[in-house]
Design a protein around this motif. Sequence first.
Motif, PDB file in Angstrom:
ATOM      1  N   LEU A 101       0.807  -1.222   0.000  1.00 21.76           N
ATOM      2  CA  LEU A 101       0.000   0.000   0.000  1.00 21.76           C
ATOM      3  C   LEU A 101       0.837   1.267   0.000  1.00 21.76           C
ATOM      4  O   LEU A 101       0.325   2.346  -0.311  1.00 21.76           O
ATOM      5  N   LEU A 102       2.110   1.150   0.349  1.00 19.61           N
ATOM      6  CA  LEU A 102       2.973   2.330   0.471  1.00 19.61           C
ATOM      7  C   LEU A 102       3.014   3.197  -0.784  1.00 19.61           C
ATOM      8  O   LEU A 102       2.994   4.427  -0.679  1.00 19.61           O
ATOM      9  N   PRO A 103       3.088   2.612  -2.002  1.00 17.92           N
ATOM     10  CA  PRO A 103       3.120   3.467  -3.202  1.00 17.92           C
ATOM     11  C   PRO A 103       1.903   4.380  -3.342  1.00 17.92           C
ATOM     12  O   PRO A 103       2.007   5.442  -3.970  1.00 17.92           O
ATOM     13  N   PHE A 104       0.757   4.002  -2.763  1.00 18.90           N
ATOM     14  CA  PHE A 104      -0.420   4.861  -2.857  1.00 18.90           C
ATOM     15  C   PHE A 104      -0.232   6.161  -2.081  1.00 18.90           C
ATOM     16  O   PHE A 104      -0.972   7.123  -2.301  1.00 18.90           O
ATOM     17  N   TRP A 105       0.715   6.183  -1.175  1.00 19.19           N
ATOM     18  CA  TRP A 105       0.945   7.387  -0.369  1.00 19.19           C
ATOM     19  C   TRP A 105       1.909   8.354  -1.045  1.00 19.19           C
ATOM     20  O   TRP A 105       2.191   9.422  -0.507  1.00 19.19           O
ATOM     21  N   VAL A 106       2.458   7.956  -2.172  1.00 17.51           N
ATOM     22  CA  VAL A 106       3.412   8.789  -2.905  1.00 17.51           C
ATOM     23  C   VAL A 106       2.812   9.126  -4.263  1.00 17.51           C
ATOM     24  O   VAL A 106       2.230   8.267  -4.932  1.00 17.51           O
ATOM     25  N   SER A 107       2.939  10.362  -4.667  1.00 17.62           N
ATOM     26  CA  SER A 107       2.390  10.808  -5.947  1.00 17.62           C
ATOM     27  C   SER A 107       2.969  10.013  -7.108  1.00 17.62           C
ATOM     28  O   SER A 107       4.156   9.661  -7.113  1.00 17.62           O
ATOM     29  N   VAL A 108       2.123   9.737  -8.095  1.00 12.44           N
ATOM     30  CA  VAL A 108       2.581   9.059  -9.311  1.00 12.44           C
ATOM     31  C   VAL A 108       3.660   9.883 -10.004  1.00 12.44           C
ATOM     32  O   VAL A 108       4.619   9.341 -10.560  1.00 12.44           O
ATOM     33  N   LEU A 109       3.530  11.190  -9.960  1.00  8.51           N
ATOM     34  CA  LEU A 109       4.524  12.071 -10.586  1.00  8.51           C
ATOM     35  C   LEU A 109       5.891  11.898  -9.930  1.00  8.51           C
ATOM     36  O   LEU A 109       6.915  11.790 -10.610  1.00  8.51           O
ATOM     37  N   ILE A 110       5.902  11.842  -8.594  1.00  4.97           N
ATOM     38  CA  ILE A 110       7.167  11.672  -7.875  1.00  4.97           C
ATOM     39  C   ILE A 110       7.780  10.311  -8.189  1.00  4.97           C
ATOM     40  O   ILE A 110       8.993  10.184  -8.403  1.00  4.97           O
ATOM     41  N   ARG A 111       6.944   9.278  -8.233  1.00  3.89           N
ATOM     42  CA  ARG A 111       7.454   7.943  -8.538  1.00  3.89           C
ATOM     43  C   ARG A 111       8.021   7.878  -9.955  1.00  3.89           C
ATOM     44  O   ARG A 111       9.026   7.205 -10.205  1.00  3.89           O
ATOM     45  N   SER A 112       7.391   8.587 -10.871  1.00  2.41           N
ATOM     46  CA  SER A 112       7.895   8.596 -12.250  1.00  2.41           C
ATOM     47  C   SER A 112       9.235   9.313 -12.336  1.00  2.41           C
ATOM     48  O   SER A 112      10.157   8.848 -13.030  1.00  2.41           O
ATOM     49  N   PHE A 113       9.379  10.440 -11.630  1.00  5.37           N
ATOM     50  CA  PHE A 113      10.667  11.127 -11.608  1.00  5.37           C
ATOM     51  C   PHE A 113      11.738  10.266 -10.943  1.00  5.37           C
ATOM     52  O   PHE A 113      12.916  10.319 -11.315  1.00  5.37           O
ATOM     53  N   ALA A 114      11.344   9.484  -9.927  1.00  7.00           N
ATOM     54  CA  ALA A 114      12.299   8.587  -9.285  1.00  7.00           C
ATOM     55  C   ALA A 114      12.836   7.564 -10.282  1.00  7.00           C
ATOM     56  O   ALA A 114      14.036   7.239 -10.267  1.00  7.00           O
ATOM     57  N   TRP A 115      11.971   7.063 -11.176  1.00  8.46           N
ATOM     58  CA  TRP A 115      12.434   6.105 -12.182  1.00  8.46           C
ATOM     59  C   TRP A 115      13.349   6.775 -13.195  1.00  8.46           C
ATOM     60  O   TRP A 115      14.257   6.128 -13.740  1.00  8.46           O
ATOM     61  N   ILE A 116      13.154   8.056 -13.445  1.00  6.30           N
ATOM     62  CA  ILE A 116      14.074   8.779 -14.330  1.00  6.30           C
ATOM     63  C   ILE A 116      15.464   8.822 -13.709  1.00  6.30           C
ATOM     64  O   ILE A 116      16.478   8.615 -14.384  1.00  6.30           O
ATOM     65  N   VAL A 117      15.513   9.068 -12.399  1.00  2.00           N
ATOM     66  CA  VAL A 117      16.796   9.086 -11.693  1.00  2.00           C
ATOM     67  C   VAL A 117      17.447   7.704 -11.728  1.00  2.00           C
ATOM     68  O   VAL A 117      18.666   7.570 -11.884  1.00  2.00           O
TER      69      VAL A 117
END
Length: 280
Positions: A101-117
């Motif tokens: 459930l943890l990913p639901f607490w983080v914005s999709v935008l932030i997670r996408s930028f994390a994958w860019i990094v």
Amino acid sequence: MPRMTDKLRYWMLVLPALAVMVLFYIWPVLNIWGISVTEPTAGLGNYTKMFDSNAVRVSFVLTFRIAAITTVICLLLGYVLAYTIANFAVRVRPLMLGLVLLPFWVSVLIRSFAWIVLLGRSGLVNDALMDTGLIATPIRFMHNETGVLIAMVHVMLPFAVLPMLTNMRGIPGSYMKAARGLGASEWRAFREVYFPQTLPGVFSGGLLVFVLSLGFYITPALLGGGRVMMISEYITYQIQEFLNWGLGAALSVALLGATAVVLLAASRFVNLRKTFLERN
């Protein structure tokens, strides 16, 4: 009088929800349809242009392909994870469920930028592989389908895990014990007793992931870099870059229609009411 009172209470409960649905969903959808047949001129010119466009066909094929691959990967990974949580991780089950459930607490935008990094040419993944000597030059993970799929699987995986986990936790463990007691091997007991009972969760999770993936925008736009243009990004491109509201609205209607066709096709083989509403 009691029946009239019950009906009145029923409609008092239903009407507010129905009004909200009409105001915030049905009415905007009808407006989008209206724009598609009135901008820039009245008629079906936008739909004709859409069906004649090779770029639109490629975008739709790409969208369905990525959605299908994402769904398959999420079901495979999600089934293993859900099975582990439901049957083995008794002591750490709350922790593992919290991690799901943890990913639901983080914005999709932030997670996408994390994958860019992580996936960039100078990202952590390429740097780690080069430092260990496994590769000599950076692997191109971004601006292609590979990066989009990796990030979309990460975003969509919880949507596959939760329905399957709910389904699996409702299956009594005595069924497997009875099958083993009657002489079935562990694999045969799983294949013929346990797995068929998990199919409602598999169908609901797969359908949920596929439908959500069809309209996904942020992750494909960032990881694809304009080279993996799914239909949602193509719609945004038409409206923001060309101010072509008519074609953008027609594409939106087509995407909505395609989603409805998917649900209709699924209903021919799966009892959607049972899949989504009933709990074992």
